[in-house]
Structure formats: C-alpha cells, structure tokens
Write an enzyme that holds these catalytic residues in place. Structure first.
Site, short mmCIF file in Angstrom:
data_model
loop_
_atom_site.label_atom_id
_atom_site.label_comp_id
_atom_site.label_asym_id
_atom_site.label_seq_id
_atom_site.Cartn_x
_atom_site.Cartn_y
_atom_site.Cartn_z
N GLY A 48 0.80 -1.21 0.00
CA GLY A 48 0.00 0.00 0.00
C GLY A 48 0.83 1.26 0.00
CG ASN A 77 -2.11 -7.49 -2.85
OD1 ASN A 77 -1.39 -8.27 -3.46
ND2 ASN A 77 -2.27 -7.58 -1.54
CG ASP A 137 3.04 -5.43 6.51
OD1 ASP A 137 4.15 -5.98 6.71
OD2 ASP A 137 2.10 -5.99 5.91
CB CYS A 195 -3.65 -4.34 6.70
SG CYS A 195 -2.82 -2.77 7.02
CB CYS A 348 -12.82 -16.30 13.81
SG CYS A 348 -11.14 -16.97 13.79
#
Length: 389
Positions: A48, A77, A137, A195, A348
């Site tokens: 990003g 992405n 990240d 993210c 989940c």
C-alpha cells in the site's frame, strides 16, 4: 551520495519535455532535475505504501530505484496497492512494479530484490542507495531497516498505516532521531493487528505513501524542511493532521550491529509459549460440513467474527457471538444459555480469534472445538460462493 558530481549528468530533449513542470520551479530547475536523475532510492515493500511512492518517484525522474519484496500480487491487494493491476495477479510484486514504473518512465533504472530483507542481506542491499524508504508493515523489519540505516548513515523515510490512521516522518537524517527514539521497545507480539485482521481504508496508504515520496524528493533536492524530528499523524475520518515532536534519546543503546529482530520483537518466545499451552480440540472444515450435512442437532456452532464480517458471508447453521462480547462477559452468558447440552464449535475468519474465544470459555467451564482455517478455509475448500475477504 546526496551531493553528486553533476558534471556528467545530462538531460536529453525528451527529458526536458517530460520534466518541464519541474524545470520551471526555481527550487528544482535543471540542476535539481539532474540531482533526481543521479539519485538512488531503495523502497522496502511494494504494498500500500510502496505503490504510490514508487509511481511518484518514477514520475519525478529518480534515476535508480531499488525494490525489495518477495510476495506475489493477490486480488485483495487491488483495493489499495495501485501500482499493481488485475492482469498481474499471481505475479511477483517486484516484476509487476517494474513493469508499471517503466510504463511511466522508461529512463528509470529499476533494481529488483526478490528476497525477504534480513540481518544477513540488509546492509549489502541497502548500501548502494542514497535514501531508504520503509514501506513495511511489521515491527521486526522496521527495526531492521532502522538499524541498518543507522549503521550505513542513510536517511530512513518512514510511514505506517492502520485502519483510518497513518504516520510519517524521516529518521536518521542530519542528526535527527531514529525509529528507536519513537519506539524504544516493540509491542508484545499480536497486540497490533495486521491490515488483514484490522482492515485499512484503501485511500489511506496513497496519502501516506505520497508524503513519503515528497520527503524523499526534498531530501534529494536539498530543499524545504523535512519531517525529521516531527511525527506527522493523519486521521482520515476527521481529515485532520497533527504533529508530535521527536528528539534523539541521549541514553538510547548504541547500534553496533544487526541482530535477530524476530527474537528482539518476541516472536519466537510468543510462539513457544503458545505451543506450550494446552492445545484446543480442532476440526477441519470437511468435518464441519459432515456435521452440518447430518443436521448438526447435537451442536451449537458459533461464529465469533464482527457483525460487519458476518454480513460479508457466513456458514449456514451458525450463530453470531462476536469475540468482544465474549471478552467482556456478555457473550459467555449468551453461549451458556444456548448450549443446553449441545457440543460447542467455534470459528472465525482464519482460526485465531475463535481459539482465543474458546480459551476464555474454557476458563468458564465451557469446552469447545475450533475450526481450523475458519471461514476462509470453508470458502476455499467447501463453498466458493461464500466470499473470501
């Protein structure tokens, strides 16, 4: 070398036309454009942040751009990594980025490093470049980039993003602070969601990446005031900027060599502690499907994701009890009231949050089975009509 000998650097007629809007700026001019052409910048990551950064450095006329990444382009992405395209899904990100850079500016030399940056290769990869830009990240790589920049005396143009907020600054520049002045110690592993878990507004890295590109160009040109000593904080929901002052810590440890940054950030220790914990019972999505096909009369199947994730897609026959409700105790009571002698199954997105939920429930005397891979595995292996996100 940020003060290059420009006597051998020339612009051709096509470049004069290409950079004409730069050339008429007194702060840039022909000499500044030659500085950009003579400069070299290494970008760590083509995600990003790296996407807009690379696009604008190429457009600005930076002569040599290095790119470090080992990942491939994924459909997820596309929402924010604008240097890539649908046609490059499945290809190496560095190759996708190089192609796009040369579409913008064929004069750029693009060096590719299809590797994970590590203590073994960082100094060798980073040494030839004038400016290092951190588009990573994760904390281990940020500390690695910082320490390597300190050892090599390279400016480190930093940016980070999460959900709707971003940060940017310049580290290790003209005696200014470095990353360890902002974060002397890393946070506990798993405390800051990625993210992929927490989400990110797709436009946000565009803005922060462009700020990083701006700072990089200013450093090369030697104009303006950089963000060195200032941490710029951006809140996209409120469209607000604010600054925090940063100063070098006079008692910070001296960086003398690169270390094991995974260990420094506590990742192996956290993994070992997790492995030492009593293992929860697990089942595969195939086993879950068999239970559902047989009517699931003896089971309570709980989805612990957030409500907005539930709206994206769900496994039939499940009930929603979000993890935050289980953590605050309300969800524990809900599940107890629904069990009525049934066996508990939890899932989940990928299995992490449901394992945490089952750990909390176990302390309350409720045993359960975790679904390995969660709804992501269900989408991949059982029902592709359930959206993968």
């Amino acid at each position: 070398m940020l003060n290059p000998d420009l006597t051998t650097v020339q612009l051709n007629q096509e470049e004069y036309e290409r950079y004409s809007r730069h050339l008429i700026l007194p702060e840039v001019g022909v000499e500044g454009q030659k500085k950009l052409k003579a400069a070299s910048v290494l970008c760590i990551g083509t995600g990003g942040l790296g996407s807009p950064l690379l696009l604008y450095l190429a457009a600005a006329g930076v002569g040599r751009i290095g790119i470090v990444d080992f990942d491939v382009v994924d459909a997820s992405n596309m929402q924010r990594q604008v240097i890539h395209s649908t046609s490059t899904i499945g290809k190496l990100k560095i190759e996708s980025a190089k192609h796009r850079i040369h579409e913008i500016n064929p004069h750029c030399q693009v060096d590719l490093y299809n590797a994970r940056l590590s203590s073994e290769n960082a100094l060798e990869i980073m040494e030839p470049y004038d400016v290092i830009v951190d588009g990573t990240d994760n904390f281990p790589t940020r500390y690695l980039v910082n320490d390597a920049c300190v050892l090599l005396n390279k400016p480190n143009v930093y940016g980070s993003i999460f959900r709707f907020e971003g940060q940017a600054t310049v580290f290790n520049y003209e005696g200014g602070p470095n990353y360890r002045d902002l974060y002397p110690e890393p946070p506990p592993p798993g405390l800051v969601p990625s993210c992929a878990e927490g989400g990110v507004l797709g436009i946000l890295p565009g803005l922060i990446g462009v700020i990083q590109a701006t700072e990089t160009v200013k450093i090369i040109l030697g104009v303006g005031t950089t963000l060195s000593g200032r941490l710029l904080l951006y809140d996209s929901l409120n469209m607000s900027f604010r600054e925090l002052k940063l100063r070098p810590n006079p008692v910070r440890p001296v960086i003398e060599k690169l270390i094991d940054y995974q260990e420094f950030c506590g990742i192996p220790q956290a993994a070992a502690a997790k492995a030492a914990e009593p293992q929860l019972p697990e089942m595969t999505v195939q086993e879950l499907k068999q239970i559902l096909d047989n009517g699931a009369e003896d089971y309570l199947i709980v989805d612990v994701r957030n409500p907005h994730e539930w709206e994206i897609g769900k496994i039939p026959g499940t009930v929603l009890v979000p993890l935050p409700e289980i953590e605050n105790g309300d969800g524990v009571g809900k599940i107890k009231s629904m069990l009525n002698g049934h066996k508990l199954i939890a899932h989940c997105k990928m299995g992490g949050r449901s394992a945490k939920a089952l750990g909390i429930l176990k302390e309350e005397g409720i045993e359960g089975i975790n679904v390995k891979g969660g709804i992501a595995a269900w989408s991949e292996q059982i029902d592709p009509s359930v959206p993968k996100y």
